[in-house]
Design a protein around this motif. Structure first.
Motif, short mmCIF file in Angstrom:
data_model
loop_
_atom_site.label_atom_id
_atom_site.label_comp_id
_atom_site.label_asym_id
_atom_site.label_seq_id
_atom_site.Cartn_x
_atom_site.Cartn_y
_atom_site.Cartn_z
N LEU A 345 -37.17 -14.58 23.25
CA LEU A 345 -36.40 -14.22 22.03
C LEU A 345 -37.24 -13.66 21.04
O LEU A 345 -36.66 -12.93 20.23
N THR A 348 -37.51 -10.22 21.77
CA THR A 348 -36.16 -9.38 21.54
C THR A 348 -36.11 -9.30 19.90
O THR A 348 -35.71 -8.11 19.48
N LEU A 349 -36.18 -10.39 18.94
CA LEU A 349 -35.73 -10.18 17.67
C LEU A 349 -36.74 -9.08 16.97
O LEU A 349 -36.32 -8.47 16.20
N VAL A 353 -35.42 -5.72 15.47
CA VAL A 353 -35.45 -5.31 14.08
C VAL A 353 -36.03 -4.07 13.82
O VAL A 353 -35.88 -3.06 13.03
N VAL A 401 -29.68 -7.02 22.88
CA VAL A 401 -30.40 -8.21 22.76
C VAL A 401 -29.97 -9.32 23.72
O VAL A 401 -30.63 -9.84 24.21
#
Length: 431
Positions: A345, A348-349, A353, A401
């Motif tokens: 996570l 991925t984030l 971004v 995502v």
């Protein structure tokens, strides 16, 4: 099976989340595990960012290419047999009355040889009515010098693409000789028809195909040069939604080509047929790039397997103690799923971004890199456009995502299952 999955998800509690998060951020004695976790996180972030950036560029390329093509071409074209239409006023009038059709414009198109000084270039001559042409295409916005409205019947003015003018060596006000391939018979033999035109404008559409091979003249002048009389080559239509062009084209073709129609066959083509190779190639490249870059994300995600396998080995004693105090195998499995999911996570984030920021600012980043290293990423004569475009579609970001996070979750299942199967007695035997 579905019931087991639901009960497993429901079994997640604060305990599993707390321990899993603690394992993720705790300083481990085995720094190699931390290094692999960091590598996995960076790999997922880079893969996600690359996917977002590449798909945005491909979307931008497709959108920009479509915009540039439709700035010169049209959504629909109606032509007749032998590339002539004699009843074009009726067709143009009836077409505009149809649903989704905004405007129509007749045109004459033919091949010609342009000559100026020592320069000779083949080109497509398009005879247009400026007021009508402005309603079906955005070529007026591509004018660099002069205006489309400067074309007037009987004055024999010509508007050249910038690359065509450069190849000829012609400038504003120069006299360019236009040679029609259809000859005229004289006592001395067949002589090509020649006519001198004055350059009154230059346009640049950004498409090499048009800028180097298209010239515009008034439709009445084209009719005289090519002896079309009251005929035209076809009628161009503009729609309120370019994506319904195939459906509208099929409907018009069906109505025009009725068995009772005595005027002969009509051919209705839309922009997706006229330039299908471009868009099919871009769509194919987009799919292939998505698959390739998803595999990169998958490789990074499955590094989580190595991280968790070693983490399970490192935490055998902790697992045994938790089992002794009453933790169930499902709880142990959930702890390591949380640990691996957090790695996926966070990666991925971070990647999402970073990818979104780059995709939204690629029009600034690419020129900076090109100026810094004195290179050009896209050659206009090869890729049809010279700037790197970007069109960020949020549905693509969401898909990327979700796919990345699902791959990360899948990578946690096996090592977490192995952790849940550890026997407390055997794990504590050598501690």
């Amino acid at each position: 099976m579905l019931q087991k999955i639901k009960s497993f998800i429901a079994s997640f509690s604060v305990f599993e989340l707390f321990v899993g998060m603690r394992y993720t951020r705790a300083k481990r004695k085995n720094h190699f595990i931390s290094f692999i976790s960091l590598t996995s996180m960076i790999g997922i972030a880079l893969g996600v960012a690359a996917l977002i950036i590449v798909l945005s560029v491909m979307n931008g390329f497709q959108k920009d290419l479509r915009t540039r093509i439709l700035g010169v071409a049209s959504h629909l074209e109606i032509t007749g047999s032998n590339n002539t239409l004699s009843d074009w006023p009726n067709i143009a009038e009836s077409s505009v009355k149809r649903e989704h059709v905004l405007a129509s414009a007749p045109y004459i198109t033919a091949q010609a040889m342009l000559s100026y000084g020592q320069g000779v270039q083949g080109a497509i001559i398009r005879g247009v009515i400026p007021a009508a042409e402005d309603k079906v295409a955005d070529l007026g916005k591509s004018m660099r010098v002069g205006s489309l409205n400067d074309l007037r019947a009987g004055e024999f003015g010509i508007i050249l693409g910038t690359d065509l003018a450069y190849n000829l060596g012609a400038q504003m006000g120069d006299k360019v000789v236009v040679m029609a391939p259809q000859g005229q018979f004289t006592p001395a033999g067949v002589v090509p028809r020649l006519k001198q035109f004055t350059v009154i404008g230059l346009f640049s559409s950004g498409m090499q195909e048009y800028d180097a091979g298209l010239a515009l003249i008034h439709m009445d002048d084209a009719a005289k040069l090519y002896r079309m009389d009251n005929k035209v080559s076809g009628v161009r239509l503009k729609l309120d939604d370019l994506f319904i062009a195939p459906n509208v084209a099929a409907s018009i073709s069906k109505d025009l080509n009725q068995p009772s129609n005595p005027t002969g066959a009509y051919y209705v083509t839309d922009w997706t047929q006229q330039h299908s190779n471009f868009f099919k190639a871009v769509q194919m490249e987009k799919r292939v790039m998505f698959i390739i870059l998803t595999l990169i994300v998958a490789v990074a995600a499955f590094n989580i397997v190595s991280t968790l396998v070693m983490a399970v080995t490192d935490k055998r004693a902790d697992i045994a103690i938790m089992r002794t105090f009453g933790a169930s195998p499902a709880s142990i499995m959930a702890i390591f799923i949380v640990q691996g999911a957090l790695i996926g996570l966070i990666g991925t984030l971070i990647g999402a971004v970073f990818g979104v920021i780059v995709a939204l600012n690629i029009d600034v980043i690419i020129p900076f890199i090109e100026g810094l290293f004195h290179i050009q990423f896209l050659a206009k004569d090869v890729y049809q456009i010279s700037e790197v475009p970007s069109d960020l579609i949020w549905s693509d970001v969401t898909t990327i995502v979700i796919v990345s996070f699902v791959l990360s979750l899948l990578a946690t299942l096996y090592p977490s299952w192995r952790a849940s199967k550890i026997n407390p007695a055997e794990a504590l035997r050598y501690e």
